[in-house]
Design a protein around this motif. Structure first.
Motif, PDB file in Angstrom:
ATOM      1  N   VAL A 110      -6.022 -11.524  -6.628  1.00 21.98           N
ATOM      2  CA  VAL A 110      -4.734 -10.840  -6.745  1.00 21.98           C
ATOM      3  C   VAL A 110      -3.646 -11.812  -7.205  1.00 21.98           C
ATOM      4  O   VAL A 110      -2.860 -11.514  -8.112  1.00 21.98           O
ATOM      5  CB  VAL A 110      -4.349 -10.179  -5.406  1.00 21.98           C
ATOM      6  CG1 VAL A 110      -2.976  -9.551  -5.501  1.00 21.98           C
ATOM      7  CG2 VAL A 110      -5.374  -9.133  -5.019  1.00 21.98           C
ATOM      8  N   ARG A 167      -8.677  -2.663  -2.915  1.00 21.84           N
ATOM      9  CA  ARG A 167      -7.274  -2.844  -3.305  1.00 21.84           C
ATOM     10  C   ARG A 167      -7.170  -3.759  -4.519  1.00 21.84           C
ATOM     11  O   ARG A 167      -6.367  -3.516  -5.412  1.00 21.84           O
ATOM     12  CB  ARG A 167      -6.483  -3.454  -2.147  1.00 21.84           C
ATOM     13  CG  ARG A 167      -6.459  -2.578  -0.915  1.00 21.84           C
ATOM     14  CD  ARG A 167      -5.143  -1.914  -0.747  1.00 21.84           C
ATOM     15  NE  ARG A 167      -5.096  -1.170   0.512  1.00 21.84           N
ATOM     16  CZ  ARG A 167      -4.007  -0.632   1.011  1.00 21.84           C
ATOM     17  NH1 ARG A 167      -2.871  -0.754   0.380  1.00 21.84           N
ATOM     18  NH2 ARG A 167      -4.034   0.045   2.127  1.00 21.84           N
ATOM     19  N   SER A 168      -7.984  -4.829  -4.557  1.00 23.21           N
ATOM     20  CA  SER A 168      -7.857  -5.720  -5.715  1.00 23.21           C
ATOM     21  C   SER A 168      -8.415  -5.046  -6.969  1.00 23.21           C
ATOM     22  O   SER A 168      -7.930  -5.291  -8.075  1.00 23.21           O
ATOM     23  CB  SER A 168      -8.489  -7.092  -5.464  1.00 23.21           C
ATOM     24  OG  SER A 168      -9.661  -6.998  -4.719  1.00 23.21           O
ATOM     25  N   VAL A 195      -5.553  -3.089  -8.240  1.00 24.67           N
ATOM     26  CA  VAL A 195      -4.608  -3.979  -8.921  1.00 24.67           C
ATOM     27  C   VAL A 195      -5.135  -4.306 -10.316  1.00 24.67           C
ATOM     28  O   VAL A 195      -4.392  -4.262 -11.307  1.00 24.67           O
ATOM     29  CB  VAL A 195      -4.385  -5.271  -8.096  1.00 24.67           C
ATOM     30  CG1 VAL A 195      -3.572  -6.283  -8.886  1.00 24.67           C
ATOM     31  CG2 VAL A 195      -3.693  -4.948  -6.784  1.00 24.67           C
ATOM     32  N   HIS A 207      -4.582  -1.385 -12.575  1.00 27.42           N
ATOM     33  CA  HIS A 207      -3.176  -1.283 -12.983  1.00 27.42           C
ATOM     34  C   HIS A 207      -2.880  -2.238 -14.140  1.00 27.42           C
ATOM     35  O   HIS A 207      -2.291  -1.842 -15.150  1.00 27.42           O
ATOM     36  CB  HIS A 207      -2.284  -1.600 -11.781  1.00 27.42           C
ATOM     37  CG  HIS A 207      -0.817  -1.568 -12.072  1.00 27.42           C
ATOM     38  ND1 HIS A 207      -0.060  -0.448 -11.888  1.00 27.42           N
ATOM     39  CD2 HIS A 207       0.013  -2.519 -12.552  1.00 27.42           C
ATOM     40  CE1 HIS A 207       1.193  -0.703 -12.247  1.00 27.42           C
ATOM     41  NE2 HIS A 207       1.258  -1.964 -12.652  1.00 27.42           N
ATOM     42  N   PHE A 214       2.358  -3.650  -9.184  1.00 26.02           N
ATOM     43  CA  PHE A 214       1.162  -3.425  -8.367  1.00 26.02           C
ATOM     44  C   PHE A 214       1.325  -3.890  -6.931  1.00 26.02           C
ATOM     45  O   PHE A 214       0.447  -3.669  -6.108  1.00 26.02           O
ATOM     46  CB  PHE A 214      -0.090  -4.028  -9.016  1.00 26.02           C
ATOM     47  CG  PHE A 214       0.022  -5.472  -9.397  1.00 26.02           C
ATOM     48  CD1 PHE A 214       0.002  -6.446  -8.434  1.00 26.02           C
ATOM     49  CD2 PHE A 214       0.130  -5.835 -10.728  1.00 26.02           C
ATOM     50  CE1 PHE A 214       0.084  -7.780  -8.791  1.00 26.02           C
ATOM     51  CE2 PHE A 214       0.213  -7.163 -11.092  1.00 26.02           C
ATOM     52  CZ  PHE A 214       0.200  -8.139 -10.121  1.00 26.02           C
TER      53      PHE A 214
END
Lengths: 346, 272
Positions: free
Chosen positions: B66, B163-164, B167, B170, B230
């Motif tokens: 991230v 979640r990553s 990201v 995005h 993000f």
């Protein structure tokens, strides 16, 4: 030649389609609400029942102050000086965030920063505050029956700000209702509060009140003689369902710095003793708060933002004036300078 | 030539070039450098120090990915997209190979689409590289553990991977929008380097404009507006506004610049 033109047609059509869909999305009209008098709307507002919801809100202010460059921290002083600089920061910067309200005494407030967040979680008698940029948490257990006194930061939501304004406005205010508005996808009454006195910088305050639930959805403050609002705090989306109960149970991260804070003792509504209360001179829209600020005037940034006037230095905005007197007091009010100088002399 | 075969051959050409591998290696070096420096340093970064989430890295290696995306999104990643997308049409034109690609009838639209899809594949590979290398080096040097979100809640490894990935998605969507702008610029000129430079300059200009408060009305329309949005994917619960608004905005950019590229390329005299 005609063929050449038709090949450019899509490039002309796409912006039109985009503009059209943006216009359509923003033109959705508000539902019809039954007519109500301002007093009935005040009752609707005051009698609203506890309603679980989750909502996103945005605050924007245009006070005619030079906006402080992002990332520059105001000097963190001690005591009242810190409170004044914090208030300055809150006034000049724009915020967005979310609020979740569950059962009674369950709430979570999140204030967003670009790569950070501040959280306040209230669950019964447990109060947690978390700041991601410091990775620090504070925990307070408030005594039974003192729920309402706890969450200072609740002031940031449209609900709380509207309640405080109405409480403070009192009888020196004319009430009227404008055409219904739509806020966060909900039809709302637009209640307008106009001060009866000339001795204030506030032109009018408009509060959008949800036609169904009576919840304040938007607060707009316009300075005297201005068209654009100087301050606006509004929900951008609102969902009237109970949020996930897990949101209200907070466990700080393992590596966070956790500070236990003892709650203020004493009766409901009393303030911690180490924080001197400002004295308030005058009433309603004309009231002026007086704080002891010590040597705040020597802060270089404040010196830059203020101008020298009779009796001290003035921080002037469209909506609020603050006079820092030579003897170390700060007078703040939504009033013209003359009123502050008169109050300082009292 | 059929569309799929053309796409296949374009992809082979792209991934046979040393330039492509050099750019991917440069992107991969960022998470590696970051993780190694943090690991070797005796003084781990405290909260709020260094780029966002850097202090999280020592708890959970997943956050290397991230943080690396935060660092590459404003400049490195768009530079590689500028090179690949700026080269699509202008590069062929400057080599004199464009007219051979166009001998097939109705070839121009197909070539435009295939070239664009090639750049999209590169965008996916580029952000995928940063993610995968970030995960790998992070897990190897720091292990995996609980990760702290911006809201102060902790999540497990599975959630951190998810979640990553979001990201990464995005960032990829942002780059797909940029690729459409790059391809249009590429149809304007026969000089590949000029097109690449123009795209890179545009990226910087858009980000500078995004910093100016006086242009606040323009900001929601800048293609760079949500590039670092993000962070909203790392709150609990997830704030989807940035993600969906960005997807819609990039979609609009792809439609508009795609249409412009179509107008330009189908009416252009191809001489080289």
């Amino acid at each position: 030649m005609a063929r050449t033109l038709t090949r450019w047609l899509p490039a002309a059509a796409v912006p039109l389609v985009i503009a059209g869909s943006v216009a359509l999305a923003s033109a959705a009209g508000a539902d019809e609400l039954p007519e109500r008098t301002p007093e009935e709307i005040l009752t609707l507002l005051a009698d609203r029942e506890h309603q679980p919801f989750s909502g996103e809100f945005e605050q924007s202010s245009d006070l005619g102050l030079p906006s402080l460059p992002g990332g520059v921290d105001l000097p963190a002083g001690e005591g009242d000086a810190a409170a004044v600089t914090a208030a300055l920061d809150a006034l000049t910067s724009d915020h967005s965030g979310r609020v979740f309200v569950g059962e009674e005494h369950q709430a979570r407030l999140q204030v967003f920063e670009s790569f950070g967040e501040r959280d306040l979680i209230v669950n019964g008698t447990e109060v947690w505050a978390y700041d991601s940029s410091e990775n620090a948490a504070t925990h307070t257990t408030i005594p039974e029956g003192a729920h309402a006194a706890a969450p200072d930061q609740q002031q940031l939501t449209p609900d709380a700000v509207a309640d405080r304004i109405i409480e403070a406005a009192g009888p020196t205010t004319d009430l009227s209702v404008r055409d219904d508005v739509e806020v966060a996808g909900r039809a709302a009454y637009d209640l307008v509060l106009t001060p009866r006195t000339d001795a204030t910088l506030v032109g009018e305050v408009a509060i959008a009140v949800d036609g169904e639930t009576g919840q304040p959805l938007r607060v707009t403050v316009t300075a005297r003689g201005e068209d654009a609002p100087a301050f606006q705090l509004a929900y951008t989306s609102l969902d009237l369902g109970a949020p996930d109960a897990d949101l209200f149970t907070f466990t700080p991260p393992a590596d966070a710095e956790v500070e236990e804070v003892t709650p203020p003792t004493g009766d409901h509504g009393s303030e911690p003793t180490d924080k001197p209360q400002p004295t308030v001179i005058g009433e309603g829209w004309e009231s002026v708060a007086v704080l002891e600020a010590g040597d705040i005037a020597s802060e270089p940034l404040l010196a830059q933002l203020t101008t020298a006037v009779d009796g001290g230095r003035l921080l002037s905005t469209d909506l609020v004036n603050a006079l820092i007197t030579d003897d170390g007091r700060v007078l703040v009010g939504a009033v013209p300078l003359e009123r502050l100088q008169a109050a300082a002399a009292e | 030539m059929r569309g799929e075969r053309l796409l296949g051959s374009e992809l082979r050409v792209l991934f046979r070039r040393w330039r492509t591998w050099a750019m991917l290696a440069a992107l991969a070096s960022i998470p590696i450098l970051m993780a190694v420096v943090v690991r070797l340093s005796s003084d781990p970064p405290g909260p709020g120090e260094g780029p966002p989430f850097l202090d999280q890295v020592t708890n959970n290696g997943m956050f290397v990915a991230v943080t690396a995306l935060v660092m590459t999104t404003p400049l490195f990643m768009p530079l590689t997209i500028a090179v690949v997308s700026g080269d699509t049409i202008a590069g062929e034109a400057s080599l004199g190979t464009l007219r051979y690609l166009l001998v097939a009838p109705a070839g121009r639209v197909r070539l435009l689409v295939v070239k664009y899809l090639t750049t999209v594949v590169f965008a996916v590979v580029a952000s995928g590289t940063v993610l995968l290398v970030g995960w790998a080096i992070g897990a190897a040097l720091f292990g995996t553990g609980e990760a702290t979100l911006l809201s102060g809640d902790t999540i497990g490894v599975g959630d951190a991977v998810l979640r990553s990935l979001l990201v990464g998605a995005h960032v990829t969507i942002c780059m797909i929008g940029l690729a459409a702008i790059g391809q249009f610029i590429s149809t304007l000129t026969d000089a590949g380097v000029g097109a690449m430079a123009a795209v890179a300059v545009l990226t910087i200009v858009a980000q500078v404009l995004g910093q100016l408060d006086q242009l606040a009305w323009l900001h929601p329309w800048l293609f760079t507006h949500h590039w670092l949005g993000f962070a909203d994917l790392l709150r609990t619960p997830i704030v989807w506004t940035s993600f969906t608004e960005n997807a819609a905005l990039q979609g609009a950019y792809v439609a508009f610049f795609g249409a412009l590229a179509y107008g330009r390329f189908t009416t252009k005299d191809v001489l080289s």
